[in-house]
Design a protein around this motif. Structure first.
Motif, PDB file in Angstrom:
ATOM      1  N   ALA A 198       0.837  -1.210   0.000  1.00  0.00           N
ATOM      2  CA  ALA A 198       0.000   0.000   0.000  1.00  0.00           C
ATOM      3  C   ALA A 198       0.866   1.252   0.000  1.00  0.00           C
ATOM      4  N   ALA A 199       1.913   1.240   0.811  1.00  0.00           N
ATOM      5  CA  ALA A 199       2.813   2.396   0.865  1.00  0.00           C
ATOM      6  C   ALA A 199       3.540   2.585  -0.460  1.00  0.00           C
ATOM      7  N   GLY A 200       4.000   1.483  -1.055  1.00  0.00           N
ATOM      8  CA  GLY A 200       4.674   1.580  -2.349  1.00  0.00           C
ATOM      9  C   GLY A 200       3.752   2.091  -3.442  1.00  0.00           C
ATOM     10  N   ALA A 201       2.490   1.626  -3.443  1.00  0.00           N
ATOM     11  CA  ALA A 201       1.524   2.101  -4.435  1.00  0.00           C
ATOM     12  C   ALA A 201       1.240   3.592  -4.267  1.00  0.00           C
ATOM     13  N   LEU A 202       1.115   4.026  -3.004  1.00  0.00           N
ATOM     14  CA  LEU A 202       0.866   5.450  -2.732  1.00  0.00           C
ATOM     15  C   LEU A 202       2.033   6.305  -3.213  1.00  0.00           C
ATOM     16  N   ILE A 203       3.238   5.865  -2.919  1.00  0.00           N
ATOM     17  CA  ILE A 203       4.424   6.624  -3.342  1.00  0.00           C
ATOM     18  C   ILE A 203       4.527   6.668  -4.860  1.00  0.00           C
ATOM     19  N   LEU A 204       4.230   5.543  -5.526  1.00  0.00           N
ATOM     20  CA  LEU A 204       4.278   5.507  -6.988  1.00  0.00           C
ATOM     21  C   LEU A 204       3.247   6.460  -7.586  1.00  0.00           C
ATOM     22  N   ALA A 205       2.044   6.489  -6.999  1.00  0.00           N
ATOM     23  CA  ALA A 205       0.996   7.376  -7.508  1.00  0.00           C
ATOM     24  C   ALA A 205       1.377   8.845  -7.335  1.00  0.00           C
TER      25      ALA A 205
END
Length: 277
Positions: A36-43
């Motif tokens: 979830a954190a990685g997806a948020l950072i990527l977005a």
């Protein structure tokens, strides 16, 4: 410097996000939070606002394809549990072991179990592989390697793997198209397993009495029926829809997961009729 980071190529952002996921997971030991954190950072790195991220996430989560994908994954888990509880898996061991040599059985059994992905599946098939080694002549390490390798030879294209389902959805390829692309990889994996693993196992003969008492050996076809039904239903529904499309051009498009969901349901019902729980 900051501008260069923000304008990095897409591939750099993806690998950067994956690296962040691994880094966070090494500290918090929680893969869900890390992803979830990685997806948020990527977005955010891709220029989306928090409001835009929320809209994209909800739109994707609530889509029909995503809901059906979750249903299919759950059905696969349910069918796997049902096959285990009804003793189908144990009977497969007896049927296979009575027909082929020790070396072949050590590859066939995990491969058959691998056709139906399940959580902890390698742990499930490990005792089956061990049971083929009656005199304990094969090292535990080699049995573990063989079990793990041949359980996963199908995951390049077999449509019951969640990763394959997701890949088909992303690439918008039909099952038969994706399968044709992935089958050569499975053949290479099987060949590599033979060269590096199976050749180190002596080809002992089938279990004593297997050749003599043929009528007592469990028949393979009924044991494989749940898996065969899934594939047959999928093919029948896809073919029927294609024929209907020729007769009635305005027929609605068929979602990729509906035939699979129907096939899994039919398989569970058939198995319940065969071996009631």
């Amino acid at each position: 410097m900051i501008e260069a980071v923000l304008e990095a190529p897409v591939i750099a952002k993806v690998f950067g996000a994956l690296s962040i996921i691994l880094l966070i997971n090494s500290f918090c030991k929680h893969l869900g939070l890390s992803v979830a954190a990685g997806a948020l950072i990527l977005a955010l790195w891709s220029g989306h606002s928090l409001h835009g991220i929320a809209e994209i996430a909800w739109d994707r989560f609530s889509s029909t394809s995503n809901l059906l994908l979750m249903l299919v994954v759950l059905q696969v888990i349910w069918l796997s549990s049902q096959m285990s509880a009804t003793g189908i898996m144990n009977d497969l061991v007896v049927a296979v072991r009575a027909r082929v040599s020790q070396r072949t059985a050590m590859a066939v059994l995990p491969a058959v179990i691998g056709l139906l992905p399940m959580p902890g599946g390698a742990l499930f098939s490990a005792p089956l592989v061990d049971s083929c080694d009656a005199d304990q002549s094969v090292s535990a390490e080699l049995k573990a390697q063989t079990n793990h390798w041949f359980r996963h030879v199908w995951e390049y294209w077999w449509p019951l793997y969640p990763g394959v389902l997701l890949a088909m959805q992303t690439t918008r390829l039909e099952v038969w198209q994706f399968a044709l692309l992935g089958m050569p990889l499975s053949l290479c994996a099987i060949a590599a397993g033979y060269v590096f693993l199976l050749r180190r196992i002596r080809p002992a003969q089938p279990e004593a009495g297997g050749a003599v008492h043929y009528e007592r050996r469990p028949q393979l076809l009924p044991l494989l029926l749940p898996i065969i039904l899934v594939v047959a239903c999928y093919g029948a529904i896809r073919t029927g829809h294609a024929v209907l499309g020729h007769v009635w051009p305005s027929v609605p498009q068929l979602n990729t997961y509906i035939p699979m969901a129907v096939g899994l349901l039919c398989s569970m019902v058939a198995l319940q009729l065969m071996r009631p729980l």
